[in-house]
Design a protein around this motif. Structure first.
Motif, mmCIF file in Angstrom:
data_model
loop_
_atom_site.group_PDB
_atom_site.id
_atom_site.type_symbol
_atom_site.label_atom_id
_atom_site.label_comp_id
_atom_site.label_asym_id
_atom_site.label_seq_id
_atom_site.Cartn_x
_atom_site.Cartn_y
_atom_site.Cartn_z
ATOM 1 N N THR A 97 0.814 -1.226 0.000
ATOM 2 C CA THR A 97 0.000 0.000 0.000
ATOM 3 C C THR A 97 0.848 1.278 0.000
ATOM 4 N N ILE A 98 2.154 1.139 0.109
ATOM 5 C CA ILE A 98 3.019 2.317 0.106
ATOM 6 C C ILE A 98 3.112 2.865 -1.313
ATOM 7 N N ASP A 99 2.719 4.104 -1.480
ATOM 8 C CA ASP A 99 2.864 4.793 -2.756
ATOM 9 C C ASP A 99 4.143 5.623 -2.662
ATOM 10 N N ASP A 100 5.210 5.097 -3.244
ATOM 11 C CA ASP A 100 6.517 5.758 -3.156
ATOM 12 C C ASP A 100 6.457 7.204 -3.627
ATOM 13 N N THR A 101 5.719 7.462 -4.682
ATOM 14 C CA THR A 101 5.625 8.808 -5.243
ATOM 15 C C THR A 101 5.051 9.793 -4.236
ATOM 16 N N VAL A 102 4.023 9.379 -3.508
ATOM 17 C CA VAL A 102 3.386 10.262 -2.522
ATOM 18 C C VAL A 102 4.354 10.588 -1.394
ATOM 19 N N ILE A 103 4.963 9.578 -0.806
ATOM 20 C CA ILE A 103 5.851 9.854 0.329
ATOM 21 C C ILE A 103 7.073 10.660 -0.099
ATOM 22 N N ILE A 104 7.626 10.374 -1.261
ATOM 23 C CA ILE A 104 8.783 11.137 -1.753
ATOM 24 C C ILE A 104 8.384 12.592 -1.975
ATOM 25 N N SER A 105 7.235 12.823 -2.556
ATOM 26 C CA SER A 105 6.773 14.202 -2.796
ATOM 27 C C SER A 105 6.546 14.951 -1.490
ATOM 28 N N ILE A 106 5.952 14.287 -0.508
ATOM 29 C CA ILE A 106 5.724 14.934 0.788
ATOM 30 C C ILE A 106 7.059 15.236 1.473
ATOM 31 N N LEU A 107 7.989 14.297 1.451
ATOM 32 C CA LEU A 107 9.301 14.528 2.051
ATOM 33 C C LEU A 107 10.007 15.722 1.411
ATOM 34 N N LYS A 108 9.946 15.817 0.096
ATOM 35 C CA LYS A 108 10.566 16.950 -0.599
ATOM 36 C C LYS A 108 9.897 18.263 -0.203
ATOM 37 N N GLU A 109 8.594 18.230 -0.053
ATOM 38 C CA GLU A 109 7.884 19.438 0.343
ATOM 39 C C GLU A 109 8.219 19.842 1.779
ATOM 40 N N VAL A 110 8.302 18.870 2.681
ATOM 41 C CA VAL A 110 8.683 19.168 4.068
ATOM 42 C C VAL A 110 10.078 19.792 4.091
ATOM 43 N N GLU A 111 11.004 19.231 3.342
ATOM 44 C CA GLU A 111 12.358 19.773 3.287
ATOM 45 C C GLU A 111 12.360 21.178 2.695
ATOM 46 N N ALA A 112 11.518 21.424 1.709
ATOM 47 C CA ALA A 112 11.462 22.739 1.068
ATOM 48 C C ALA A 112 10.864 23.817 1.972
ATOM 49 N N LEU A 113 10.154 23.425 3.011
ATOM 50 C CA LEU A 113 9.557 24.410 3.916
ATOM 51 C C LEU A 113 10.601 25.332 4.527
ATOM 52 N N LYS A 114 11.811 24.842 4.711
ATOM 53 C CA LYS A 114 12.859 25.695 5.282
ATOM 54 C C LYS A 114 13.164 26.869 4.359
ATOM 55 N N GLU A 115 12.983 26.666 3.068
ATOM 56 C CA GLU A 115 13.241 27.741 2.106
ATOM 57 C C GLU A 115 12.188 28.837 2.194
ATOM 58 N N LYS A 116 11.026 28.501 2.735
ATOM 59 C CA LYS A 116 9.954 29.477 2.883
ATOM 60 C C LYS A 116 10.033 30.208 4.214
ATOM 61 N N GLY A 117 11.096 29.932 4.967
ATOM 62 C CA GLY A 117 11.278 30.630 6.233
ATOM 63 C C GLY A 117 10.589 29.980 7.408
ATOM 64 N N PHE A 118 10.037 28.782 7.227
ATOM 65 C CA PHE A 118 9.348 28.134 8.343
ATOM 66 C C PHE A 118 10.338 27.689 9.407
ATOM 67 N N TYR A 119 11.429 27.096 8.984
ATOM 68 C CA TYR A 119 12.435 26.627 9.935
ATOM 69 C C TYR A 119 13.500 27.692 10.127
ATOM 70 N N LYS A 120 14.098 27.676 11.303
ATOM 71 C CA LYS A 120 15.278 28.506 11.521
ATOM 72 C C LYS A 120 16.419 27.915 10.725
ATOM 73 N N ARG A 121 17.236 28.746 10.198
ATOM 74 C CA ARG A 121 18.424 28.256 9.493
ATOM 75 C C ARG A 121 19.474 27.850 10.526
#
Length: 122
Positions: A97-121
């Motif tokens: 039931t694991i959809d690799d595409t979904v989890i990879i896309s979500i992981l990339k989006e979580v990582e990209a959140l730092k670029e939007k200023g959500f995380y402290k550098r």
């Protein structure tokens, strides 16, 4: 072996296989992610930033995201909140039931959140 790896290897099947598959996806997608053992769970961090945790619970494996409120609405159909205010997760009962595409896309989006200023550098 670190405690997070030990946690994964001690799980019964099919949960161990699910957790190991998720590990491969996470490290493949975010090679700089470090597997730590926090709150008695395997958690992935990049520097001081939490990315996700993986956990066998009841009859499924959870991939939890602390910053799910900042993810695109397109993932709402996949993420489960189940009475949690902050964390949402992907849940898997079988490896099929694991959809690799979904989890990879979500992981990339979580990582990209730092670029939007959500995380402290770091």
């Amino acid at each position: 072996m670190n405690p997070a790896e030990d946690y994964i290897l001690k799980q019964e099947e099919p949960y161990k296989s699910i957790l190991m598959h998720l590990q491969v996806l996470i490290i493949h997608t975010l090679p700089e992610a470090e597997l730590l053992y926090k709150w008695r769970l395997p958690c992935y961090y990049i520097g001081k930033r939490p990315i996700c945790y993986i956990n066998q619970s009841k009859d499924y494996v959870d991939v939890g995201f602390w910053h799910s409120a900042h993810l695109s609405k397109q993932w709402d159909a996949y993420l489960i909140s189940e009475n949690r205010k902050v964390v949402k997760s992907l849940r898997y009962k079988t490896i099929e039931t694991i959809d690799d595409t979904v989890i990879i896309s979500i992981l990339k989006e979580v990582e990209a959140l730092k670029e939007k200023g959500f995380y402290k550098r770091d």
